[in-house]
Scaffold this motif. Structure first.
Motif, PDB file in Angstrom:
ATOM      1  N   ASP A  47     -20.162  20.524 -58.993  1.00  0.00           N
ATOM      2  CA  ASP A  47     -20.976  19.307 -58.953  1.00  0.00           C
ATOM      3  C   ASP A  47     -22.395  19.681 -58.557  1.00  0.00           C
ATOM      4  O   ASP A  47     -22.662  20.035 -57.398  1.00  0.00           O
ATOM      5  CB  ASP A  47     -20.383  18.310 -57.950  1.00  0.00           C
ATOM      6  N   THR A  65     -15.569  19.036 -54.007  1.00  0.00           N
ATOM      7  CA  THR A  65     -14.212  18.504 -54.017  1.00  0.00           C
ATOM      8  C   THR A  65     -13.334  19.417 -54.862  1.00  0.00           C
ATOM      9  O   THR A  65     -13.828  20.348 -55.500  1.00  0.00           O
ATOM     10  CB  THR A  65     -14.194  17.071 -54.569  1.00  0.00           C
ATOM     11  N   SER A 281     -16.650  10.906 -56.997  1.00  0.00           N
ATOM     12  CA  SER A 281     -17.029  11.554 -55.735  1.00  0.00           C
ATOM     13  C   SER A 281     -18.077  10.763 -54.981  1.00  0.00           C
ATOM     14  O   SER A 281     -18.972  10.164 -55.576  1.00  0.00           O
ATOM     15  CB  SER A 281     -17.590  12.963 -56.009  1.00  0.00           C
ATOM     16  N   ALA A 292     -18.571  16.931 -50.950  1.00  0.00           N
ATOM     17  CA  ALA A 292     -18.114  15.922 -51.907  1.00  0.00           C
ATOM     18  C   ALA A 292     -16.678  15.543 -51.561  1.00  0.00           C
ATOM     19  O   ALA A 292     -15.858  16.409 -51.262  1.00  0.00           O
ATOM     20  CB  ALA A 292     -18.189  16.464 -53.328  1.00  0.00           C
ATOM     21  N   TRP A 293     -16.397  14.248 -51.616  1.00  0.00           N
ATOM     22  CA  TRP A 293     -15.061  13.746 -51.295  1.00  0.00           C
ATOM     23  C   TRP A 293     -14.491  13.008 -52.502  1.00  0.00           C
ATOM     24  O   TRP A 293     -15.195  12.209 -53.130  1.00  0.00           O
ATOM     25  CB  TRP A 293     -15.107  12.787 -50.106  1.00  0.00           C
ATOM     26  N   PRO A 294     -13.233  13.228 -52.839  1.00  0.00           N
ATOM     27  CA  PRO A 294     -12.631  12.527 -53.981  1.00  0.00           C
ATOM     28  C   PRO A 294     -12.148  11.141 -53.566  1.00  0.00           C
ATOM     29  O   PRO A 294     -11.577  10.953 -52.491  1.00  0.00           O
ATOM     30  CB  PRO A 294     -11.449  13.424 -54.348  1.00  0.00           C
ATOM     31  N   ASP A 353     -19.803   6.111 -57.752  1.00  0.00           N
ATOM     32  CA  ASP A 353     -19.888   7.552 -57.880  1.00  0.00           C
ATOM     33  C   ASP A 353     -21.263   8.031 -57.423  1.00  0.00           C
ATOM     34  O   ASP A 353     -22.285   7.520 -57.879  1.00  0.00           O
ATOM     35  CB  ASP A 353     -19.660   7.960 -59.333  1.00  0.00           C
TER      36      ASP A 353
END
Length: 362
Positions: A47, A65, A281, A292-294, A353
């Motif tokens: 990302d 992530t 994310s 980054a977090w899902p 997002d």
């Protein structure tokens, strides 16, 4: 959430899996059923926004992530009736959240195709039929029991009967369950049965070095089919990607340039698999890390906070949010706040997002 790599034997599944997970283990032998137990791996999702954020909030580390991949051994025609390693493989598919089907789109006389010819649409059809047949068996074995239980007036069972009948009608038309629209409660029922054809699918066209962009006739056939069923397609040369994955960073960049690629095709595949799983994310940013977090598309702010820690969701108060575009314009969080661009959202907020977040919780 996790995705399963499936396909017929000798289409390049294990080569692709090893490249994705940068596995150093020897490649499997060239014969069907060489991967008996599913291998699992964690794959980072590249990302570029992480690097963009870190220009203004300089952390000690960047944390992308990731998604979990399962390499499932080759399916053959008749798997739902026990052919090959049969139901064992179908059970492994039942446990994943999305399917990545590898379709062979290259000719190679040294790599035997289980059907004796290279035809990606035939490969897709074989796998789809086995998934449909397995689902039909599940419906047949559960519907009558659910109907008997529903006679008592149990609301849950009545709802299950309605869903199972809807599934039976769809499967009778040889159509996958993923094509149907389901509400939130129906999706829970579908998930409880682990229906295979209800899982979202992404087609991975395994090409050779002469067709890295997937412009050849075999890939075009897959694209046309995928467009009809609303699925994505990613062309990947698994052999080349495996070689690239084995190189150090400097040599990797050189090989990419020589191949005319700006990034490994596996990076594109990871992002597409992520989206196929219905994930997006959000970011947290500080001196320790930019991460980054899902989070599932449609998740609320408390649910997103729960991805970090369950206590964050239970004690959620509010979340402070700004965008990457605001960060790039104002150069820092203090300046964003001063410009009035920092948004404060409550429990009903639906995450977008790319949101950059500070969660406040009790």
């Amino acid at each position: 959430m996790e995705a399963g790599i499936v396909g017929l034997p000798n289409v390049g599944k294990s080569t692709l899996f090893n490249a994705l997970t940068q596995s150093k283990q020897a490649q499997s032998a060239n014969y069907p059923f060489c991967t008996i137990d599913p291998n699992e791996g964690i794959v980072p999702v590249p990302d570029g926004r992480l690097a963009r954020i870190s220009k203004y909030i300089v952390p000690k580390k960047l944390v992308p992530t990731a998604l979990k991949l399962v390499d499932i051994a080759g399916i053959v025609k008749g798997a739902s009736e026990g052919e090959g390693l049969g139901n064992k493989f179908l059970t492994h598919i039942r446990e994943v959240d999305a399917i990545l089907q590898v379709c062979r789109c290259f000719e190679d006389p040294d790599v035997i195709h289980v059907s004796g010819k290279v035809d990606p649409l035939s490969d897709i059809e074989i796998v789809e039929i086995e998934l449909l047949l397995a689902d039909a068996q599940t419906v047949d074995s559960t519907l009558s029991k659910a109907e008997r239980a529903a006679k008592s007036g149990d609301k849950d069972m009545i709802a299950r009967v309605a869903v199972l009948k809807k599934c039976k009608e769809q499967l009778a038309k040889d159509e996958p369950l993923r094509k149907l629209e389901w509400d939130k409660d129906e999706k829970k029922i579908i998930a409880s049965y682990g229906f295979l054809s209800a899982k979202p699918i992404l087609y991975v066209a395994n090409v050779d070095e002469t067709d890295l962009k997937g412009e050849g006739p075999l890939v075009q056939k897959v694209r046309e089919f995928a467009a009809k069923v609303g699925a994505g397609v990613v062309p990947v040369c698994a052999k080349l990607e495996a070689e690239i994955a084995e190189l150090d960073e400097a040599d990797r960049a050189g090989m990419l340039e020589a191949s005319g690629l700006t990034e490994p095709a596996l990076a594109v595949l990871a992002r597409e698999a992520y989206r196929t799983l219905g994930l997006q994310s959000y970011f947290t940013a500080g001196e320790q890390e930019v991460r980054a977090w899902p989070v599932p598309v449609g998740a609320t702010a408390p649910q997103a906070a729960g991805v970090i820690h369950s206590d964050f969701e239970k004690g959620f108060i509010r979340v402070e949010i700004y965008s990457l575009e605001d960060l790039e314009q104002y150069k820092g969080e203090k300046e964003i706040r001063a410009a009035g661009k920092l948004r404060v959202e409550g429990k009903a907020y639906v995450m977008k997002d790319g949101d950059i977040c500070h969660f406040l919780f009790n």
